[in-house]
Write an enzyme that holds these catalytic residues in place. Structure first.
Site, short mmCIF file in Angstrom:
data_model
loop_
_atom_site.label_atom_id
_atom_site.label_comp_id
_atom_site.label_asym_id
_atom_site.label_seq_id
_atom_site.Cartn_x
_atom_site.Cartn_y
_atom_site.Cartn_z
N HIS A 1 40.79 49.27 31.58
CA HIS A 1 41.32 49.64 32.90
C HIS A 1 41.53 48.41 33.78
CE1 HIS A 1 41.23 53.96 32.68
NE2 HIS A 1 39.92 54.04 32.51
N HIS B 1 44.43 46.24 32.77
CA HIS B 1 45.66 46.97 33.11
C HIS B 1 45.99 46.77 34.59
CE1 HIS B 1 47.93 51.10 32.69
NE2 HIS B 1 48.73 50.12 33.04
N HIS C 1 36.00 50.12 27.45
CA HIS C 1 36.87 51.10 28.12
C HIS C 1 37.22 50.65 29.54
CE1 HIS C 1 38.16 55.38 28.83
NE2 HIS C 1 37.92 55.02 30.09
N GLU C 2 36.20 50.34 30.33
CA GLU C 2 36.44 50.00 31.73
C GLU C 2 37.15 48.65 31.89
OE1 GLU C 2 36.31 52.23 33.77
OE2 GLU C 2 35.01 53.67 32.77
#
Length: 598
Positions: A392, A395, A388-389
């Site tokens: 981020h 991105h 998940h991180e």
């Protein structure tokens, strides 16, 4: 980690490389002083932005220079503070960057009113006079879009000066939760006394021994109960400051103001809540199945997170998690994998919990490279948090690499898409290489937990936030009793009749930091829905979908969030992505029940 170490005792290879920002505090202080000088230079432009194209361009270019410097200053101070919130040196640095933000806001308060005052014909002439100014056209148009919400220079200066005061409720609660709040120890299943923290609570609440789960649940929430009035007062103060700003800027509500920051219509928020309510039967069905699989006469709130699949081991080392995540994102191409590998090998990540470290997990998109905070606990949840991180992080990396400075910071509405797309790809990868029935059931259970936690639970949070703000806006005081009842009633509605909604869960709202983030949480649910759709496009459509997705990741804020998702192939103006995601949730419930049928 059974023993919570001091920061000085941590193995450097598992800590993030803040030296990539500044080698020492002195260099940070030098740059801080330089930033103050740039602020003074910016203030000298007051009264001149409408004079010529060159003047406006020079101001915006200098503002970019300050933005780059502040990004580095902020990230160093905040990352060092989050390493150990008890460290007085970095408490001071964190405070100073907040003061710097106020100074910048005050010194540049003239910017927006002066840009708004430039006539359209004059602005068109400016673009012709200095073609370099065109790089700021999107930025200027965004400022002018909010014209009815912009005040006079004097009023803007007052609002900017009040920002530090306005952030006090959030800062107070952050310090309280991370530095001061302590919970009674928990006796584990082996009779050993274990430290209960915000970080270790997740492991305790997943323990297979119901007594351990209950003890952790009671210890945490009974402690929160002792401070409920302080927590309620802080939350109410936060709501009131947001009401003040919404009213001052001529918005109809705090919700409208908060969503307008990302140019997202309030109907998107309300569509989410409505869509989840229409699909609430799926959550009730899942709760009923969980009760059956755990073979409990009564299912309690502290039974919602323990694995329902027996005979599985959740121990996953950090090295194993890195390998799985790397292989899972292979459908996104070698460029994406190369960035991920760089992050793994060059200390972008602060891995394990230490005494005083900020709880939870996040990614901070510094320009030098992203910084990812984890509190890794050798389980499947931590593995997915890593995925998940790093979603981020990549991105942010691609936005910083692709977009010019004014457009590198993507809006919060799209912030959770890349992260949850990574999670969805990891789930598909793990399912694809799992052949035994029990292993597949365990993964599907985790997938269901993601749906429950990200769509249903975050939407419940979003509804709590919306309703509590509406109460305050109608003149009602947000006392502890009022907030407790609202939160309790929502739990009853969301989880249904097959669970005992324990009274203690009414206090849970007081430990959720995101309630101080101005209507942020709904974006976890919308982002997850979009990510589920995107992951299927990537896996089914191949290169074409990947190219669109990577273009989305590099888009920064060069388009509106809704437009960016349309680039990736998702229409969030409708409830369709949410309905499709919840339909998948329902089918996974059926598959899990079939896999575990006697």
């Amino acid at each position: 980690m059974d023993i919570i170490k001091k920061r000085s005792e941590m193995d450097p290879k598992y800590t993030w490389a803040t030296e990539d920002l500044y080698a020492n505090d002195k260099l940070w202080n030098d740059d801080f002083d330089n930033a103050l000088k740039i602020v003074e230079q910016l203030s000298s432009f007051k009264g001149s932005l409408g004079e010529s194209a060159d003047k406006l361009f020079s101001y915006l270019k200098l503002n970019d220079e300050l933005s780059i410097k502040v990004n580095r200053i902020f990230n160093y101070a905040q990352r060092k503070f989050d390493e150990d919130t008890k460290n007085a040196t970095y408490q001071d640095l964190s405070s100073r960057i907040k003061n710097l933000s106020v100074k910048i806001g005050s010194a540049t308060a003239f910017e927006t009113p002066e840009i708004l005052a430039i006539p359209e014909k004059t602005l068109d002439k400016f673009y012709k006079d200095n073609n370099s100014l065109l790089i700021y056209e999107i930025l200027i148009n965004e400022i002018r879009r909010k014209k009815e919400h912009i005040l006079s220079e004097k009023e803007e200066k007052i609002l900017a000066a009040a920002e530090d005061l306005a952030s006090s409720p959030s800062n107070i609660m952050s310090m309280f939760r991370n530095a001061d709040l302590e919970f009674p120890d928990v006796t584990d299943e082996n009779g050993n006394s274990r430290k209960l923290t915000a970080g270790t609570y997740t492991s305790f609440i997943k323990n297979k021994d119901q007594r351990v789960r209950k003890e952790a649940f009671m210890n945490l929430h009974n402690t929160l109960d002792k401070f409920k009035n302080t927590s309620a007062s802080s939350y109410f103060a936060h709501v009131k400051q947001l009401m003040f700003y919404a009213n001052a800027r001529n918005y109809n509500s705090t919700l409208e103001k908060s969503l307008d920051e990302s140019n997202v219509p309030t109907q998107v928020y309300k569509n989410l809540v409505e869509a989840v309510h229409q699909n609430m039967h799926y959550m009730h069905k899942y709760v009923k199945l969980r009760k059956k699989l755990l073979n409990l006469d009564e299912l309690h709130m502290y039974d919602l997170y323990t694995p329902v699949v027996k005979g599985t081991s959740e121990k996953i080392t950090f090295e194993e998690a890195k390998k799985n995540v790397y292989e899972a994102v292979a459908p996104l191409g070698k460029e994406y994998q190369a960035i991920l590998k760089e992050g793994f090998e060059n200390r972008w990540i602060d891995v394990y919990e230490n005494d005083g470290k900020r709880s939870g997990a996040y990614s901070a998109g510094a320009k030098v490279h992203p910084f990812v905070l984890l509190n890794y606990a050798d389980n499947i949840n931590s593995e997915f948090t890593l995925a998940h991180e790093m979603g981020h992080a990549i991105h942010s990396y691609l936005s910083n690499k692709t977009q010019p400075t004014p457009y590198t910071h993507y809006k919060t509405f799209v912030a959770e898409v890349a992260s949850t797309c990574n999670e969805a790809l990891l789930m598909e990868y793990l399912l694809s290489k799992t052949t035994d029935k029990v292993g597949r059931a365990n993964l599907i259970n985790h997938f269901l937990e993601q749906f429950k936690g990200t769509i249903f639970r975050q939407t419940m949070f979003a509804e709590f936030e919306m309703l509590s703000h509406q109460m305050a806006e109608s003149g009602k005081s947000l006392t502890a009793d009022v907030l407790n009842k609202l939160y309790y009633d929502l739990n009853v509605e969301y989880f249904g009749d097959d669970i005992v909604v324990d009274n203690e869960v009414a206090l849970e709202w007081s430990r959720i930091p995101h309630f101080f983030f101005n209507f942020y949480v709904y974006q976890y649910a919308t982002g997850y829905s979009a990510a589920i759709a995107l992951s299927r496009k990537i896996l089914n459509d191949g290169d074409k979908a990947v190219k669109r997705y990577l273009k989305f990741l590099g888009g920064g804020c060069s388009l509106t969030p809704i437009e960016l998702l349309e680039v990736a192939g998702i229409d969030m103006k409708t409830s369709q992505p949410i309905n499709d995601a919840l339909e998948l949730f329902g089918s996974l419930i059926d598959e899990l029940e079939e896999l575990l049928a006697d």
